[in-house]
Every structure is written in structure tokens, then in C-alpha cells.
Design an enzyme around this catalytic site. Structure first.
Site, mmCIF file in Angstrom:
data_model
loop_
_atom_site.group_PDB
_atom_site.id
_atom_site.type_symbol
_atom_site.label_atom_id
_atom_site.label_comp_id
_atom_site.label_asym_id
_atom_site.label_seq_id
_atom_site.Cartn_x
_atom_site.Cartn_y
_atom_site.Cartn_z
ATOM 1 N N TYR A 153 76.629 -27.835 -59.109
ATOM 2 C CA TYR A 153 77.688 -28.746 -58.678
ATOM 3 C C TYR A 153 77.720 -30.007 -59.531
ATOM 4 O O TYR A 153 78.795 -30.511 -59.859
ATOM 5 C CB TYR A 153 77.521 -29.091 -57.198
ATOM 6 N N ASN A 213 88.434 -22.710 -51.723
ATOM 7 C CA ASN A 213 88.929 -21.670 -52.615
ATOM 8 C C ASN A 213 89.477 -20.507 -51.782
ATOM 9 O O ASN A 213 88.743 -19.879 -51.033
ATOM 10 C CB ASN A 213 87.779 -21.192 -53.507
ATOM 11 N N CYS A 267 83.781 -19.060 -57.266
ATOM 12 C CA CYS A 267 82.952 -20.141 -56.740
ATOM 13 C C CYS A 267 81.526 -19.671 -56.459
ATOM 14 O O CYS A 267 80.626 -20.493 -56.331
ATOM 15 C CB CYS A 267 83.592 -20.763 -55.503
ATOM 16 N N HIS A 268 81.321 -18.363 -56.418
ATOM 17 C CA HIS A 268 79.962 -17.849 -56.225
ATOM 18 C C HIS A 268 79.070 -18.165 -57.424
ATOM 19 O O HIS A 268 77.850 -18.093 -57.317
ATOM 20 C CB HIS A 268 79.976 -16.335 -55.947
ATOM 21 N N GLU A 284 76.720 -9.378 -61.343
ATOM 22 C CA GLU A 284 77.160 -9.942 -62.615
ATOM 23 C C GLU A 284 76.025 -10.112 -63.613
ATOM 24 O O GLU A 284 76.227 -9.997 -64.809
ATOM 25 C CB GLU A 284 77.836 -11.297 -62.381
#
Length: 163
Positions: free
Chosen positions: A89, A110, A118-119, A145
């Protein structure tokens, strides 16, 4: 739950029940006419699901995101984070000349999880934190990912399957 307007995807929501999905959608879009269109949205949903394997595909889907100018800036910054990478952040706040809490608030609003990733935002200490659809989902997405990297596997504590 996938919701669209004539301009593009306006919501991609996760929940543990259809009733919870409908409630969240109604809260986000209280004045909208809502109707089920499983057949009509099937091809688009397949594209969304395919982007789990190929995150670059998400950039090809049309979005209709409603938010403040600041939220739009945060969501655009999130879309620039490559799959398999994370930012904290504070890093995003510095990039946007803002405060980490403001960035976290925009992430929480979101409306299209996965497509605005946002993950991929984590706490300053590297821990998983703050995901409106649950830390288990966040961990599973990051694991997918990252190709099941050992570091994320330790943090996820065995939560590698997407609920």
C-alpha cells in the site's frame, strides 16, 4: 457474479452464496435494473475465467468502472502491476502521491475483482492483508499467479484452491 452494462463489465464479485452475491450487487448498484442472463454473458465469463491462466487477457475486456477520480487512478495503477508481482500500500501511495489508507480504501471499493487486481497489494511487511473477498481467495490468486512459489505457499497456509 459478473455484471455488465452496454459499455462493459461493471462488477465481478465473489461470495460464498448466490444470495450474498445478489445482496452485494444490489448494494453497489441499487438503481440498476438487474436481470439474469447466464447465456448472454457466458462468453464473457469464459474470458474472465481464462484470464486466471493468462492474466494479460484481463486488459482486453471492456470495463465500465464507476468511481471517484482518485479511485480510478488507484484502479489504473493496480492494472499496471504485472501478474506474479505484488506492491504494498505504501508503494502505491507514493506512486500516487497519496496515503496508504486512501489506497486501501480505493482497493476495497474495487467493483471488479481479478480484472482490477487489488489482490496484488499486500501489507508493508509483506504479509497478506485486506481483501474484501477474503484472504483465502487473495492467497489462492497470488499462488496461481506466482506459480505456487514457496514464499507465498508459506503465507497461504495451505489455501491454494480458489473457493
Amino acid at each position: 457474479l459478473l455484471a455488465t452494462t452496454d459499455k462493459g463489465i461493471c462488477a465481478l464479485l465473489f461470495a460464498d452464496s448466490p444470495a450474498a452475491l445478489e445482496s452485494e450487487l444490489a448494494g453497489r448498484l441499487p438503481a440498476a435494473q438487474r436481470r439474469t442472463d447466464q447465456h448472454g454473458l457466458g462468453a464473457m465469463l469464459q474470458q474472465v475465467l481464462a484470464q486466471l491462466q493468462e492474466p494479460a487477457r484481463a486488459a482486453q475486456l471492456p470495463l465500465d468502472l464507476q468511481g471517484t477520480a482518485f479511485q480510478q487512478r488507484v484502479w489504473q495503477a493496480l492494472q499496471r502491476i504485472p501478474a506474479g508481482e505484488t506492491r504494498n500500500y505504501g508503494q502505491l501511495a507514493a506512486e500516487l502521491d497519496s496515503h496508504p489508507r486512501a489506497v486501501a480504501s480505493a482497493c476495497a471499493r474495487n467493483p471488479v475483482g481479478l480484472l482490477v487486481p487489488c489482490h496484488r497489494v499486500i501489507a508493508g511487511n509483506g504479509a497478506l492483508s485486506g481483501y474484501r473477498w477474503g484472504l483465502q481467495r487473495k492467497a489462492a490468486l497470488l499462488l496461481a499467479e506466482a506459480g505456487n512459489s514457496a514464499v507465498l505457499a508459506d503465507q497461504a497456509d495451505g489455501m491454494a484452491s480458489l473457493p
